[in-house]
Design a protein around this motif. Structure first.
Motif, PDB file in Angstrom:
ATOM      1  N   PHE A  61       0.896  -1.202   0.053  1.00  0.00           N
ATOM      2  CA  PHE A  61      -0.062   0.139   0.161  1.00  0.00           C
ATOM      3  C   PHE A  61       0.859   1.235  -0.085  1.00  0.00           C
ATOM      4  CE2 PHE A  61      -3.698  -2.512   0.994  1.00  0.00           C
ATOM      5  CZ  PHE A  61      -4.567  -1.702   0.351  1.00  0.00           C
ATOM      6  N   GLY A  65       0.451   3.936  -3.096  1.00  0.00           N
ATOM      7  CA  GLY A  65       0.242   5.227  -2.969  1.00  0.00           C
ATOM      8  C   GLY A  65       1.284   6.311  -3.528  1.00  0.00           C
ATOM      9  N   TRP A 195      -0.769   3.966   3.048  1.00  0.00           N
ATOM     10  CA  TRP A 195      -1.365   4.345   1.616  1.00  0.00           C
ATOM     11  C   TRP A 195      -0.897   6.011   1.687  1.00  0.00           C
ATOM     12  CZ3 TRP A 195      -2.904   4.483  -3.363  1.00  0.00           C
ATOM     13  CH2 TRP A 195      -3.727   5.869  -3.600  1.00  0.00           C
TER      14      TRP A 195
END
Length: 454
Positions: A61, A65, A195
């Motif tokens: 994650f 991102g 993220w």
């Protein structure tokens, strides 16, 4: 962990955890007393297979991102170069050389609008249909459009074509954000923090890589071509690093009843799955509108923060020029973008240390900073400050924006009901995009006004 458990080999420990897991399922099957989401918030949505898989998902994650926002950030960092190089003019045709501002013919807000309007359209409409498109198809589109954006802008010799490349970056970023924020609902809630930190990392690494490559002597075109590794990293992060739960419909389209195939396990402390109830688990349009109404207390402050933030970035940054500095105007602009993104990265990575509940405080501070800089540009007192002071102001601006973003989605993730969380995360991400879009429309006439002054 007691001494007995500490001495067990890892396999035995996980075996005991599996037994505990089954006991929890049995307890919850017998319990009908609690209707609130409090217990759900204290336990993970989906139990990972092992600690190592949990860390793999956290890392995935973070990289998702990073890759998702990278092209978006780079296009904004390159905005001054795109417009300055391809227009071959540094002032508008109707402006005399006596203007106190060093202006491009076209405001960098034009690049901002190309970089954000497609995202706005996607975010406004996608929450009402995106759940019917499997995640892997969405991610594949993100990868293709991100790579296309770098290629189109790199080989373009016309502003209009370059802006088309920026549009591709916007489609990739907007679709990716709504996809990956929805995806967090299938994992431990702390992946939201990873993220968010990754998106902050995209800011600083995107701006830093563009600044570093151009300072090293590469042309803006070749610098963008080097960044084609980012779509490849996005592919590896999603398809190879991430360990999805069985309930995630990666390639499977929903059946006629609106439900997709899910795994044999249901979320801990959640409602029975579609397979178990035989009912459609999708929210109705009225339910979705009610959820959006409940999210306004988070969405409005976030929109205000991003309106002020990007009005500064794309409306005022290019007008704040220190002529006595050893840095050229373009280099100063790149530094502004880098320092702003550094502030964003720091604050987007801070939610695990401290959380902010009152997002409106951040919006008031960001709007106040925008007003201060607007007056600074109008009365031309900013160049009387030292450039390092201006750098500190920009870092503070980034801190406010990043803190507003991560705390907004962290609050939503914690407060949302299990069955509403996936939609709520997707719907709320329209807030920052709406604020950015409005700021782009406002920044263009402000740019033209200042550049038209004698």
């Amino acid at each position: 962990m007691n001494a007995e458990t500490a001495c067990l080999p890892e396999a035995a420990v996980f075996a005991k955890l599996d037994v505990l897991d089954e006991v929890l399922w049995m307890i919850m099957d017998d319990s009908t007393e609690s209707d609130s989401g409090d217990e759900y918030d204290r336990l993970p949505h989906i139990l990972p297979a092992s600690t190592s898989s949990h860390w793999r998902n956290r890392a995935a994650f973070w990289l998702l991102g990073l890759c998702n926002n990278f092209a978006y950030v780079v296009m904004l960092s390159a905005a001054h170069d795109i417009l300055h190089t391809q227009t071959n003019e540094t002032v508008p045709a109707n402006v005399t050389n006596s203007s106190p501002y060093d202006c491009n013919k076209i405001s960098t807000a034009a690049v901002l609008l190309a970089d954000i309007l497609p995202t706005l359209v996607i975010k406004f409409t996608a929450p009402f249909y995106i759940e019917r498109i499997p995640y892997s198809y969405r991610v594949s589109v993100c990868i293709i459009t991100a790579a296309s954006s770098f290629l189109i802008v790199s080989f373009s010799t016309d502003v209009a074509v370059s802006l088309l490349g920026v549009v591709f970056a916007s489609v990739s970023s907007g679709l990716g954000e709504i996809t990956f924020l929805s995806l967090t609902a299938f994992f431990y809630s702390d992946v939201v923090a990873f993220w968010s930190s990754g998106t902050g990392g995209a800011g600083i690494f995107g701006a830093l890589s563009y600044l570093g490559l151009t300072l090293a002597g590469l042309s803006p075109r070749n610098s963008l071509l080097v960044m084609l590794i980012i779509p490849g990293l996005l592919l590896l992060s999603y398809f190879f690093l991430l360990i999805p739960p069985d309930s995630l419909p990666r390639w499977t389209f929903p059946n006629r009843s609106g439900s997709s195939l899910v795994g044999s396990r249901r979320p801990l402390l959640g409602e029975p799955s579609v397979q178990e109830t035989g009912e459609d688990s999708h929210l109705t349009v009225l339910q979705k509108l009610q959820i959006v109404k409940s999210l306004l207390k988070y969405m409005i402050p976030l929109s205000l923060v991003y309106f002020a933030e990007y009005f500064i970035n794309q409306g005022l940054f290019e007008l704040i020029y220190f002529p006595k500095s050893i840095l050229s105007h373009s280099e100063q602009y790149r530094c502004y973008q880098l320092l702003y993104q550094a502030g964003v990265f720091i604050s987007r990575s801070s939610v695990r240390c401290f959380a902010i509940r009152r997002i409106w405080i951040l919006s008031v501070m960001q709007c106040g900073l925008a007003i201060f800089l607007l007056f600074g540009v109008y009365f031309l007192f900013l160049p009387k400050l030292t450039l390092p002071v201006m750098f500190l102001i920009i870092i503070f601006e980034g801190l406010l924006g990043g803190a507003a973003y991560v705390n907004t989605f962290n609050n939503i993730a914690e407060k949302s009901k299990p069955e509403e969380k996936e939609f709520a995360m997707a719907a709320a991400c329209v807030s920052d995009t709406l604020g950015i879009s409005i700021s782009g429309f406002v920044a263009i006439p402000v740019h033209n006004y200042f550049c038209g002054l004698p």
